[in-house]
Design a protein around this motif. Sequence first.
Motif, PDB file in Angstrom:
ATOM      1  N   LYS A   1       2.590   1.763  -3.365  1.00  0.00           N
ATOM      2  CA  LYS A   1       1.628   2.277  -4.344  1.00  0.00           C
ATOM      3  C   LYS A   1       1.450   3.785  -4.159  1.00  0.00           C
TER       4      LYS A   1
ATOM      5  N   LYS B   1      -4.721   6.502   7.344  1.00  0.00           N
ATOM      6  CA  LYS B   1      -5.350   5.180   7.198  1.00  0.00           C
ATOM      7  C   LYS B   1      -5.288   4.411   8.514  1.00  0.00           C
TER       8      LYS B   1
ATOM      9  N   TYR C   1       0.839  -1.199   0.000  1.00  0.00           N
ATOM     10  CA  TYR C   1       0.000   0.000   0.000  1.00  0.00           C
ATOM     11  C   TYR C   1       0.873   1.247   0.000  1.00  0.00           C
TER      12      TYR C   1
END
Length: 313
Positions: free
Chosen positions: A275, A292, A272
């Motif tokens: 990315k 997050k 993640y």
Amino acid sequence: MQEQICIAGVDVSKAELVICMDDRMSGIQQDPNEAEAIRRWLQKLPQTSIVAMESSGIYHRLLAQLAHSAGFRVYVLNARDVHMYAKAISARAKTDRLDAHVIVRYVRENMEHLRVWKPGAEVSEHLQQLLERGDKLTDELVKIRQSLRDVPQLKLQLKQLEGVFKDVKAQIDKMVEQLLGQEPKLQEDYRRLKTITGVGLQAGARLSALFSKIEFANADAVIAYSGLDPRANDSGTKRGRRSLSKRGPAALRRQAYMMAMGACNSKLFKPYYEKLRTRFAGTEALVILGRKLLRIAWAVWKSGKTFDRSMFA
């Protein structure tokens, strides 16, 4: 005709309180930031009064707690919001007296949107105070390192100081764990939060204290409170650069960033993070990952369940 509520705006420092009553500059007074002096002043206030102050690290806590205990409505304001308000009304200077005056005006105009301050449970309050002292210790160590980094003759002494700071910080961590052990539910919630990759002792304790004190409506409210919410800067067809609001506690933002640093190289979160790095610089990617993790932490707290790695997407 309804009687106008009396508002006391208080500029708080370590040593004293500068108090403005009901927007009257002529009635400003100064009192020591000490328990007995505060109690004497509170006894003179009408019972329907509001006591408002900016959040100032640990220095506002005594006033807030005593005013709340005495039955007054208390507001602890975000210092950034008050500062921006002062600029908006074209305050011509910045002094303790004028700051107290601005606080009164800010509360009177924004009262319906403000959250009334309430103390957390005793253990949570003590926990928060310990964490704040740990933050202060870390800040002071950074200052010492910066001031001595160009003095090689003091390299040994600096290393010794760092050792002392490390020992004190370890003692604070031990006290934090002991406090958590005094409240079974808080300790259980803390243990669940620590199942999240990137959440250690400091993060778990800080989030436990926060979530037990403030009942957030949803994860978006947590992000807004932290000041990690991106603010738009658009006009017409122009889309401006987003920036963080930074309205909430700086310590919480730093904690989210540290959580992200701990999680970004983990097996679970590394894909993640990588990315994100294809679109954002390193710091921006860590901020997004930290945001997050705060959302995940709130979900774990709210659900009462441990972190399910398979649910991460």
